[in-house]
Design a protein around this motif. Structure first.
Motif: not given
Length: 236
Positions: A6-9, A48-58, A75-79
């Motif tokens: 994950e990248a957290w911004v 939504n923009e990232i997902q529309d471009q094929g990426g993974v985001a939340r 606490e909700q982050l993964g790796d």
């Protein structure tokens, strides 16, 4: 399917803003991007923009100046592999008209928020003995001038935090870097308030985001702790 790191911004607002551009850049490199900010609708648009471009985001909405918010999000982050602090702001006012509350609000977001975010990110990055923590600075990180007393103080404090984190956690394998944005950014905020600005005198969103990616990609034998970016027409 393997879990993506994950990248957290934090400090993501408008789609035509730096936080969103950084999120898109890391998503293109295959990261699962987590975007945080105060406005859920703006975060949803970026996701939504990232997902529309094929990426993974939340999205994880939060107020970065609130310790409980930052801890709950962490606490909700993964790796976690990359963490980017892009929050900041302040009241523009002559010093004698600047209230103590406005000064404190700037500090709480720009400096305290940087500490809270950096600390929680470093708990995860240091445990893995790798990863990158990046901070967005400004011209005010290096020099203060009116009518930006609160903003300058918060950005100078953030710069010192970045240096402190780098000296403590660099030897543990975590790359900490501070990016000074020395000039106006060609994004939604400036386009709205100063529509007549010459684009050649502004920093491009994607160009800045490319630098954040390259900082993460640097080999540990040649890490950058601080760099400054400005358009070619900007005096310095």
């Amino acid at each position: 399917m393997a879990t993506k790191n994950e990248a957290w911004v934090v400090g993501v607002g408008a789609r035509a803003g730096l936080g969103a551009a950084i999120a898109r850049r890391f998503a293109r490199e295959g990261f699962a991007v987590v975007v945080s900010g105060r406005t859920p609708d703006k975060l949803a648009a970026v996701v939504n923009e990232i997902q529309d471009q094929g990426g993974v985001a939340r999205a994880l909405p939060l107020d970065v100046s609130r310790e409980a918010d930052v801890r709950a999000a962490a606490e909700q982050l993964g790796d976690l592999e990359v963490a980017v602090f892009n929050a900041g702001g302040g009241t523009r006012a002559p010093t004698l008209d600047l209230s103590a509350q406005a000064f404190e609000d700037s500090w709480r977001v720009g400096t305290l928020g940087g500490f809270l975010f950096g600390r929680e990110a470093l708990r995860k990055l240091a445990a893995r003995k790798q990863g990158t923590l990046l901070f967005t600075g400004a011209t005010a990180s290096l020099r203060g001038k009116p009518p930006f007393a609160g903003f300058a103080a918060s950005k100078a404090g953030l710069r010192s935090l970045a240096q402190t984190f780098a000296r403590e956690f660099g030897p543990q394998g975590v790359h900490v870097a501070h990016v000074i944005i020395d000039g106006g950014i060609d994004g939604e905020r400036l386009r709205t308030h100063s529509p007549d600005r010459d684009p050649d005198g502004l920093l491009g969103l994607d160009a800045i985001a490319d630098v954040y990616w390259h900082l993460h990609a640097q080999p540990r034998s040649a890490w950058t702790q601080e760099l400054d970016l400005r358009p070619y027409k900007e005096s310095f």
